[in-house]
Scaffold this active site. Structure first.
Site, PDB file in Angstrom:
ATOM      1  N   GLU A  29      29.671 -17.637 -29.066  1.00 19.74           N
ATOM      2  CA  GLU A  29      28.482 -17.716 -28.226  1.00 19.74           C
ATOM      3  C   GLU A  29      28.515 -19.081 -27.562  1.00 19.74           C
ATOM      4  O   GLU A  29      28.889 -20.078 -28.202  1.00 19.74           O
ATOM      5  CB  GLU A  29      27.216 -17.573 -29.082  1.00 19.74           C
ATOM      6  CG  GLU A  29      25.946 -17.719 -28.267  1.00 19.74           C
ATOM      7  CD  GLU A  29      24.686 -17.400 -29.063  1.00 19.74           C
ATOM      8  OE1 GLU A  29      24.734 -17.416 -30.304  1.00 19.74           O
ATOM      9  OE2 GLU A  29      23.652 -17.153 -28.418  1.00 19.74           O
ATOM     10  N   CYS A 215      21.855 -14.831 -29.526  1.00 22.34           N
ATOM     11  CA  CYS A 215      20.673 -14.757 -28.659  1.00 22.34           C
ATOM     12  C   CYS A 215      21.051 -14.716 -27.185  1.00 22.34           C
ATOM     13  O   CYS A 215      20.331 -14.134 -26.369  1.00 22.34           O
ATOM     14  CB  CYS A 215      19.762 -15.943 -28.934  1.00 22.34           C
ATOM     15  SG  CYS A 215      19.044 -15.896 -30.580  1.00 22.34           S
ATOM     16  N   ASN A 338      20.527  -7.739 -30.796  1.00 18.10           N
ATOM     17  CA  ASN A 338      20.831  -8.882 -31.650  1.00 18.10           C
ATOM     18  C   ASN A 338      19.543  -9.384 -32.313  1.00 18.10           C
ATOM     19  O   ASN A 338      18.690  -9.932 -31.619  1.00 18.10           O
ATOM     20  CB  ASN A 338      21.425 -10.027 -30.810  1.00 18.10           C
ATOM     21  CG  ASN A 338      21.671 -11.264 -31.645  1.00 18.10           C
ATOM     22  OD1 ASN A 338      22.568 -11.270 -32.484  1.00 18.10           O
ATOM     23  ND2 ASN A 338      20.881 -12.305 -31.434  1.00 18.10           N
ATOM     24  N   GLU A 339      19.422  -9.155 -33.574  1.00 19.83           N
ATOM     25  CA  GLU A 339      18.282  -9.680 -34.341  1.00 19.83           C
ATOM     26  C   GLU A 339      16.940  -9.261 -33.757  1.00 19.83           C
ATOM     27  O   GLU A 339      15.927  -9.929 -33.962  1.00 19.83           O
ATOM     28  CB  GLU A 339      18.312 -11.213 -34.399  1.00 19.83           C
ATOM     29  CG  GLU A 339      19.525 -11.798 -35.045  1.00 19.83           C
ATOM     30  CD  GLU A 339      19.418 -13.304 -35.264  1.00 19.83           C
ATOM     31  OE1 GLU A 339      18.465 -13.926 -34.759  1.00 19.83           O
ATOM     32  OE2 GLU A 339      20.304 -13.839 -35.939  1.00 19.83           O
TER      33      GLU A 339
HETATM   34  O1  AHR Z   1      24.309 -18.483 -34.341  1.00 17.68           O
HETATM   35  C1  AHR Z   1      23.230 -19.040 -33.691  1.00 17.68           C
HETATM   36  C2  AHR Z   1      22.095 -18.053 -33.466  1.00 17.68           C
HETATM   37  O2  AHR Z   1      21.606 -17.608 -34.690  1.00 17.68           O
HETATM   38  C3  AHR Z   1      22.436 -16.792 -32.747  1.00 17.68           C
HETATM   39  O3  AHR Z   1      22.394 -16.919 -31.383  1.00 17.68           O
HETATM   40  C4  AHR Z   1      21.374 -15.854 -33.204  1.00 17.68           C
HETATM   41  O4  AHR Z   1      21.803 -14.526 -33.206  1.00 17.68           O
HETATM   42  C5  AHR Z   1      21.003 -16.367 -34.554  1.00 17.68           C
HETATM   43  O5  AHR Z   1      19.648 -16.507 -34.692  1.00 17.68           O
END
Ligand code: AHR
Length: 756
Positions: A29, A215, A338-339
């Site tokens: 990321e 994120c 994602n989450e």
């Molecule tokens: O790894 C950092 C962040 O942690 C990621 O973007 C997210 O998915 C998680 O909350």
């Protein structure tokens, strides 16, 4: 040092269960300058002049650029090189602009660099000089006419770190955009990836790579969602966006580069797309793509699959071929969400997308999502939803302290049949040896649950020292160095030596470590970002004097307690500042009740063991602390039970986790070597100050046997810090195959084979 303890490792016969073949992979990321300023080989920062205050307070088109005469440099937007690249500089010579790069531009003597930029001039040809300090330079003449791309080579005359200078020495006006300086590869072409970081990733032998987040994949707000189509094609035309990590996304490593990275490292791609909703942390809550936009969004997802896998006869397969890749990228997985907060909107959008993928691409394994924690509301709701829908796999995330990982080595042995698991993000919350070993113990647990856990990736992966939004990270780097953490070595040791057949292990002479409540402790108050007065304090029935805390000040101690039987009541009033305050209770292990944490949006109970913390209960949404408005807090510790009332409302009521820790953990697998013989891969964690010597008995003894033993050991549990390399690196030795030395605080991998 005490004498080593003797233990036994009995490796039972293989019972037909195979190791998950793609278990270990990477999570990429762009946070912590992981891509722009990191893996992206580009040396010029803000070469498109597209930085803005939306990326970061105080940033603009000239961030990282320094004109010598400000009046001779103008930021313009009329007739740009592309609407996605709206800003450019008009330079009226004589003038010089200098770019900082990322902490400077590092060059190595003899190395070729490819400079490129777009320029136009209306009048006479204009001479332009480009140089990295006095380390490398070149000249380019800009010819009259419209935008044109120029290229030149700079050869570094010495090692060093400088800044890129672009100078118009005489008069003449030039429009300048999309300035790039990349090291050239052996074929003379500009590199896509920074070579030392690429090597560090390849050395992890990843089975898969997840991208673009995290994120970042679903963005802060619907206009910040990562749309793959805007990231392919010529770089100067790509859609650039603010990053929710507080900087700018150039998208120079877009989807094609991502697929190329997978190919270069032999990994299968796992792209993650937004599930039709943006990030749950978006101010005001997540928003969903409206009905009118959903069909197009679903089509985009289907097009991504076609782009990756379709034959060049298909529209998106043809586009891939046009971009230099006639062969497909072998996409088999797709992360969806994602989450996310599991809301009705999420359920609706997710279902529509997953249904469409099922219908058109049943060959793709869709990975659902289960919140940001290994437990809690979204975890439960995400799993219930996935089970109800028959989703193939669920992505679980958890950043926990080392104790939690040692307590949860067997977590997946009790999972009910249903969707399989991708442990998509995990880390034991520090860069210490203690955390690395806790991760190793947990990873042994993952490896021995192949019926459940198919994929796992540590997160985050990359971080530029001094430019982080998140720690710990796996690999730190500077402009010139790669600094792998202890966790990196653990990951590499798992990934590089894998077995294919799982074997049960029975350990003799090893007991799990009991977890108990501390015997003594105290109560401390603090407030990192606020000034707070505390009154009407009653601790275990005794009235205490009023106290105050201030931002960043030392915690104020209220007195001693029995952490298994204590009651505290107080009224806190914020006088000034943001957020709220923290009530800490305990000793060596402690609990922190945060009232008004996480942007003053929640209450949460955090626990700390061995100095490393994680959420024990919550965070739970709350209206927050308001200046001048008193908050009455009551905390009661009753054995393992913790209760917290805020303004009379019981917000936290739970039992502390006192399950024992598995600190000596062993896993075993076997494989068939090229010559047809059997080899065993034994992994052992000794997260303990006492050395162990293990006698190994294999299911089928290999006699005589020899072991290639890789040992990560030699540092204390609390050594290892962010922004530095691991205090120790793995050491490879050869030993007889029947005993294994497990030094204090160590992780060992032994490959045992019959002596040739
Ligand atoms: O790894 C950092 C962040 O942690 C990621 O973007 C997210 O998915 C998680 O909350």
């Amino acid at each position: 040092m005490s004498a080593p303890e003797r233990i036994t490792i009995d490796v039972g016969a293989h019972q037909g269960v195979g190791v998950a073949p793609e278990l270990w992979g990477l999570f990429i990321e762009d946070l912590n300058d992981a891509l722009d300023g990191g893996l992206n080989a580009e040396r010029v920062r803000n070469g498109d002049f597209e930085f803005s205050a939306a990326d970061h307070d105080g940033w603009d088109a000239l961030t990282a650029w320094h004109p010598d005469v400000a009046e001779r440099v103008e930021v313009r937007t009329d007739a740009p090189i592309h609407p996605n690249n709206a800003h450019y500089l008009r330079l009226a010579g004589p003038v010089t602009v200098v770019n900082d790069g990322w902490d400077g531009i590092a060059v190595t003597g003899g190395q070729d660099f490819r400079l490129s930029f777009f320029a136009r001039t209306a009048g006479e040809p204009v001479r332009l000089v480009a140089a990295v300090d006095d380390l490398a330079s070149t000249e380019v003449t800009v010819r009259p006419g419209g935008w044109h791309r120029y290229e030149a080579t700079l050869i570094a005359v010495a090692d060093g770190q400088g800044r890129l200078r672009i100078e118009i020495p005489e008069s003449g006006t030039v429009d300048l955009d999309h300035v790039s300086l990349r090291p050239a590869g052996p074929d003379g072409e500009p590199l896509t990836f920074r070579p030392d970081l690429l090597e560090a990733l390849k050395d992890l032998a990843p089975s898969f790579i997840r991208f673009p987040g995290g994120c970042l994949a679903h963005g802060l707000g619907l206009d910040n969602v990562y749309h793959w189509k805007t990231t392919i094609g010529p770089r100067h035309k790509r859609g650039q966006l603010p990053s929710l990590w507080g900087y700018h996304q150039s998208r120079q490593i877009g989807y094609v580069e991502y697929f190329e990275l997978c190919q270069a490292s032999g990994a299968t791609p796992i792209p993650v797309v937004a599930a039709g909703v943006c990030c749950q942390n978006t101010p005001g809550g997540p928003q969903a793509i409206d009905d009118a936009g959903m069909d197009a969004y679903i089509q985009d997802v289907l097009d991504l699959i076609e782009f990756a896998n379709g034959s060049p006869d298909t529209p998106w397969g043809a586009r891939r071929a046009e971009l230099g890749h006639p062969e497909p990228f072998d996409l088999r997985y797709l992360g969806l969400g994602n989450e996310d907060e599991i809301t009705d909107d999420f359920r609706d959008r997710y279902a529509r997308i997953e249904d469409a993928v099922r219908e058109h691409h049943p060959e793709i394994c869709v990975i659902g999502t289960s919140g940001p924690q290994f437990f809690g509301r979204d975890y439960e709701a995400g799993w219930a939803f996935a089970r109800a829908r028959g989703t193939a796999m669920v992505d679980e995330h958890g950043y926990r302290n080392p104790r939690w990982f040692h307590q949860n080595v067997d977590r997946y042995l009790t999972y009910e049949p249903g969707p399989q698991v991708y442990v998509g993000e995990y880390a034991a919350r520090s860069n210490t040896i203690r955390s690395a070993l806790a991760e190793a113990a947990y990873m042994i647990g993952l490896e021995r649950s192949p019926g459940v856990v198919r994929l796992a990736s540590y997160a985050p992966l990359l971080a530029r020292a001094g430019h982080t939004q998140w720690t710990p990270d796996l690999i730190y780097f500077t402009a010139t160095e790669v600094l792998p953490s202890a966790s990196y070595h653990v990951q590499a040791m798992f990934s590089r030596e894998r077995g294919s057949r799982l074997h049960p292990v029975t350990l003799g002479g090893v007991e799990p470590e009991p977890v108990t409540l501390p015997k003594t402790g105290s109560v401390r108050l603090s407030s990192q970002r606020a000034s707070v007065d505390y009154a009407d304090i009653v601790l275990d029935g005794v009235v205490r004097q009023a106290v105050s805390t201030s931002p960043g000040g030392e915690p104020v101690e209220l007195g001693g307690i029995d952490p298994a039987a204590a009651t505290l009541e107080l009224t806190a009033t914020r006088r000034a500042g943001d957020e709220g305050f923290v009530v800490e209770l305990g000793g060596e292990s402690y609990l922190q009740v945060h009232v008004g944490s996480w942007q003053n949006k929640s209450t949460v109970v955090i626990r700390g063991d061995d100095g490393i913390t994680n959420e024990d209960h919550g965070p739970l949404h709350w209206h927050g602390v308001r200046t001048g408005v008193p908050v009455r807090v009551k905390v009661r510790l009753d054995g393992a039970r913790v209760r917290v009332w805020v303004d009379g409302e019981l917000r936290h009521d739970y039992e502390q986790d006192l399950r024992p820790e598995h600190r000596v953990v062993v896993g075993a697998a076997s494989r068939t070597a090229a010559d047809g013989s059997t080899e065993y891969v034994i992994r052992a964690v000794n997260a303990h100050p006492t050395a162990r010597v293990a006698s190994i008995r294999l299911a089928e003894p290999l006699e005589p046997a020899v072991a290639t033993v890789t040992t990560l050991a030699g540092a204390g549990p609390d050594e290892g810090r962010p922004f530095t390399a691991s205090p120790v690196t793995p050491v490879v030795t050869t030993a007889a195959g029947d005993t294994l030395d497990l030094p204090p605080w160590s992780f060992v991998t032994a490959v045992i084979r019959r002596t040739p």
